[in-house]
Design a protein around this motif. Structure first.
Motif, mmCIF file in Angstrom:
data_model
loop_
_atom_site.group_PDB
_atom_site.id
_atom_site.type_symbol
_atom_site.label_atom_id
_atom_site.label_comp_id
_atom_site.label_asym_id
_atom_site.label_seq_id
_atom_site.Cartn_x
_atom_site.Cartn_y
_atom_site.Cartn_z
ATOM 1 N N VAL A 117 -2.021 -12.047 -6.552
ATOM 2 C CA VAL A 117 -0.612 -11.818 -6.239
ATOM 3 C C VAL A 117 0.050 -11.021 -7.354
ATOM 4 O O VAL A 117 0.824 -10.064 -7.102
ATOM 5 N N ILE A 118 -0.237 -11.359 -8.623
ATOM 6 C CA ILE A 118 0.371 -10.649 -9.761
ATOM 7 C C ILE A 118 -0.057 -9.176 -9.772
ATOM 8 O O ILE A 118 0.749 -8.271 -10.004
ATOM 9 N N GLY A 161 0.350 1.184 -9.088
ATOM 10 C CA GLY A 161 0.734 1.439 -7.698
ATOM 11 C C GLY A 161 1.185 0.190 -6.963
ATOM 12 O O GLY A 161 1.260 0.181 -5.722
ATOM 13 N N GLY A 162 1.476 -0.877 -7.752
ATOM 14 C CA GLY A 162 1.920 -2.134 -7.133
ATOM 15 C C GLY A 162 3.316 -2.055 -6.542
ATOM 16 O O GLY A 162 4.030 -1.062 -6.671
ATOM 17 N N VAL A 163 3.694 -3.157 -5.896
ATOM 18 C CA VAL A 163 4.969 -3.200 -5.182
ATOM 19 C C VAL A 163 6.147 -2.971 -6.119
ATOM 20 O O VAL A 163 7.082 -2.207 -5.802
ATOM 21 N N ILE A 164 6.106 -3.584 -7.289
ATOM 22 C CA ILE A 164 7.248 -3.486 -8.203
ATOM 23 C C ILE A 164 7.419 -2.056 -8.691
ATOM 24 O O ILE A 164 8.548 -1.525 -8.771
ATOM 25 N N GLU A 165 6.275 -1.412 -9.028
ATOM 26 C CA GLU A 165 6.355 -0.027 -9.511
ATOM 27 C C GLU A 165 6.926 0.864 -8.411
ATOM 28 O O GLU A 165 7.805 1.708 -8.659
ATOM 29 N N THR A 166 6.447 0.706 -7.190
ATOM 30 C CA THR A 166 6.924 1.515 -6.074
ATOM 31 C C THR A 166 8.401 1.245 -5.805
ATOM 32 O O THR A 166 9.205 2.168 -5.567
ATOM 33 N N LEU A 167 8.768 -0.055 -5.856
ATOM 34 C CA LEU A 167 10.167 -0.426 -5.589
ATOM 35 C C LEU A 167 11.089 0.096 -6.675
ATOM 36 O O LEU A 167 12.258 0.437 -6.423
ATOM 37 N N LEU A 217 7.592 -12.355 -10.123
ATOM 38 C CA LEU A 217 6.479 -12.046 -11.016
ATOM 39 C C LEU A 217 6.496 -12.942 -12.242
ATOM 40 O O LEU A 217 5.448 -13.455 -12.684
ATOM 41 N N SER A 218 7.698 -13.161 -12.804
ATOM 42 C CA SER A 218 7.825 -14.027 -13.979
ATOM 43 C C SER A 218 7.378 -15.454 -13.652
ATOM 44 O O SER A 218 6.660 -16.088 -14.436
ATOM 45 N N ASN A 219 7.791 -15.948 -12.476
ATOM 46 C CA ASN A 219 7.400 -17.310 -12.075
ATOM 47 C C ASN A 219 5.892 -17.411 -11.871
ATOM 48 O O ASN A 219 5.270 -18.406 -12.231
ATOM 49 N N MET A 220 5.311 -16.386 -11.298
ATOM 50 C CA MET A 220 3.856 -16.406 -11.055
ATOM 51 C C MET A 220 3.092 -16.424 -12.368
ATOM 52 O O MET A 220 2.086 -17.131 -12.508
ATOM 53 N N ASN A 221 3.543 -15.659 -13.344
ATOM 54 C CA ASN A 221 2.885 -15.652 -14.661
ATOM 55 C C ASN A 221 2.995 -17.017 -15.336
ATOM 56 O O ASN A 221 2.052 -17.500 -15.964
#
Length: 559
Positions: free
Chosen positions: A233-234, A241-247, A282-286
């Motif tokens: 998930v992270i 090319g992940g979701v956060i970078e694209t967003l 992302l912070s919560n997942m880490n």
């Protein structure tokens, strides 16, 4: 006063309906004609207990209805207001008996209970039936007679207060006796709950702990799968090319567009919210990934703690929150009984306080009764002289019960003193308890005298005597009749009698007969004219074979 009575299907009465008058009315007729049934009907209107056996054979319903004139009965009207019953000049009581059960009572059209009817009846009619004379032998009746002599009702109120104090004293006594009786059981109980309290304390129970440990256990047991999933998930969120970078690129683009086109401000804000929201995810997942670090010792400790909690839950058959409630309960119980001597002394102090209040109340009640007793003694002796008991001595004797131990003394519900009616009807003879010396005729006269003085000033307007003259004759019978006629100057008096001396003194005379109709016995009645009264009294004097002398004697009695 009772001005009208209607009776249908009661015993041998098929249907009777008649008016009643003021002053004194006698009912005469052969034995079994139905005179006492008429009195029973009035008693039912006053709340007496009914039975389906009272209903006429082959009938399903009996109906009794009475009309009472209550214009001047202010005490009754005041009481009726509390029952939401309106009454100006008349009160109509209608009682229906049903063989199948479920009869009803209506007062001026309003449904009332039997208990309410009894209260109403206490303001309307005083009925003396034959066996009432023997109530003079019942000690508890003596208290009632004295208390009712106080027209203000103050003594009755003091009697009720005494009963309340007695109830309080008996309650504290019972609590103490239960404590002493169960001393051994209490001791065993203390040993048990002491052990339980210590055991629960050692468990260090906390609300929600079991659920939290079970959740942590599941996480540890599935940590490899969780680590892999968190990592995937992270990477999907923050990898190349992940979701956060694209967003992020989308956010910077929409922000630029919004600087040129104000209509895109909302859209730009929405994209920014998505971006920062995913940053938080992302912070919560880490953080969760970091928590997956554990040692075998932690899992072992969790397993041991869960086993410990499961064992105590299973032993007490309670959940953790229930165990904590139980702990609080037994702790409170131990606080109240650990010092049993102090607890027992507290109970004894409660008894002593209730005992002293009861004695104070009882003595005050007795003082009031003593004053009333002196008035009754003086007035009763005067009344008895009118009833041919010229040498009568009468005294109400008060004997205090022996009281010495607040923890053991026995009290009666009527007060601290036994009350005895003492009587001597012969000159020179000592007074003795009433039941040891009074004859039937003397008892009848004594009861009549009591009725005379007790009904003075009371709101009751109708007094009924059912053969109060039993066991007397001659001059004594005449004096009884005269006394009833005296009462009738202020009250309505209805009297069943077999004595011509009494019947001749009445203002009105009702003759009750029974006849056959369609092979059934029925009761009928009629008011007698002066000629008919002469004949009826002559019959009472000489029997069915009426002589000229009997007729002459009857005329003389009626003069």
């Amino acid at each position: 006063m009772l001005s009208h009575l209607s009776i249908k299907n009661l015993a041998i009465i098929e249907s009777l309906e008649f008016d009643l008058n003021e002053n004194m009315t006698v009912l005469t007729g052969e034995t079994g004609a139905g005179k006492s049934i008429i009195i029973d009907a009035i008693s039912l209107l006053m709340g007496d207990r009914a039975s389906s056996e009272m209903i006429r054979h082959d009938e399903e319903v009996a109906i009794i209805e009475g009309v009472f004139e209550v214009t001047h009965n202010t005490a009754l009207k005041s009481m009726l207001k509390h029952l939401d019953i309106e009454a100006e000049d008349q009160l109509i009581i209608k009682r229906t008996l049903k063989r199948a059960g479920g009869g009803q009572v209506r007062v001026n059209g309003e449904l009332v209970s039997i208990n309410q009817l009894k209260v109403i009846g206490n303001y309307l009619v005083d009925i003396h039936v034959q066996h009432d004379t023997h109530r003079l032998f019942q000690t508890e009746h003596n208290y009632e007679l004295i208390d009712n002599f106080d027209l203000s009702g103050h003594t009755n109120m003091m009697s009720q207060e005494y009963l309340q104090q007695l109830g309080n004293y008996q309650s504290t006594r019972q609590k103490y006796n239960d404590f002493k009786k169960n001393a051994d059981e209490i001791s065993k109980r203390i040993d048990l709950i002491l052990f339980q309290r210590e055991e629960i304390e050692k468990a260090h129970l906390k609300i929600g702990e079991y659920e939290q440990l079970e959740e942590r256990r599941q996480i540890i047991l599935n940590s490899d799968k969780l680590h892999k999933t968190y990592t995937q998930v992270i990477h999907a969120l923050n990898g190349d090319g992940g979701v956060i970078e694209t967003l992020y690129e989308a956010m910077t683009g929409t922000q630029y567009i919004a600087t040129l086109d104000d209509t895109m401000n909302v859209t730009s804000t929405q994209v920014s919210d998505y971006y920062y929201g995913l940053e938080e995810v992302l912070s919560n997942m880490n953080a969760k990934l970091d928590e997956l670090n554990y040692s075998p010792e932690e899992l072992e400790e969790i397993e041991m703690r869960l086993n410990e909690l499961q064992a105590i839950k299973r032993k007490y058959r309670m959940e953790i929150d229930e165990l904590l409630d139980y702990y609080a309960k037994i702790s409170e119980e131990l606080t109240s009984v650990e010092d049993s001597e102090q607890y027992e002394q507290g109970l004894i102090n409660d008894i002593l306080a209730a005992y002293n209040e009861l004695i104070t109340s009882g003595e005050a009640l007795n003082e009031s009764r003593l004053k009333l007793a002196k008035q009754i003694e003086n007035e009763l002796v005067s009344e008895l002289k009118d009833l041919q008991l010229n040498n009568t001595q009468f005294e109400i004797e008060f004997n205090k019960m022996e009281l010495s131990d607040p923890l053991k003394d026995t009290f009666i519900s009527h007060g601290l003193y036994d009350i005895q009616f003492m009587l001597s009807t012969n000159k020179g003879e000592p007074m003795k308890p009433l039941h040891k010396i009074a004859s039937g005729g003397e008892l009848s006269r004594l009861m009549l005298a009591l009725k005379t003085i007790l009904n003075r000033g009371q709101s009751i307007s109708t007094i009924i005597f059912d053969e109060i003259d039993t066991g007397v004759s001659g001059q004594v019978a005449s004096s009884i009749g005269s006394k009833m006629k005296e009462i009738a100057r202020h009250k309505q008096v209805l009297c069943i009698t077999h004595l011509p001396q009494v019947a001749s003194l009445a203002n009105h005379h009702i003759h009750v007969t029974k006849n056959e109709k369609n092979n059934r016995t029925v009761t009928s009645l009629s008011y007698l004219t002066i000629e008919e009264r002469t004949t009826e009294i002559a019959r009472m004097l000489s029997g069915d074979n009426i002589t000229l002398q009997a007729l002459e004697n009857a005329r003389q009695l009626l003069q």
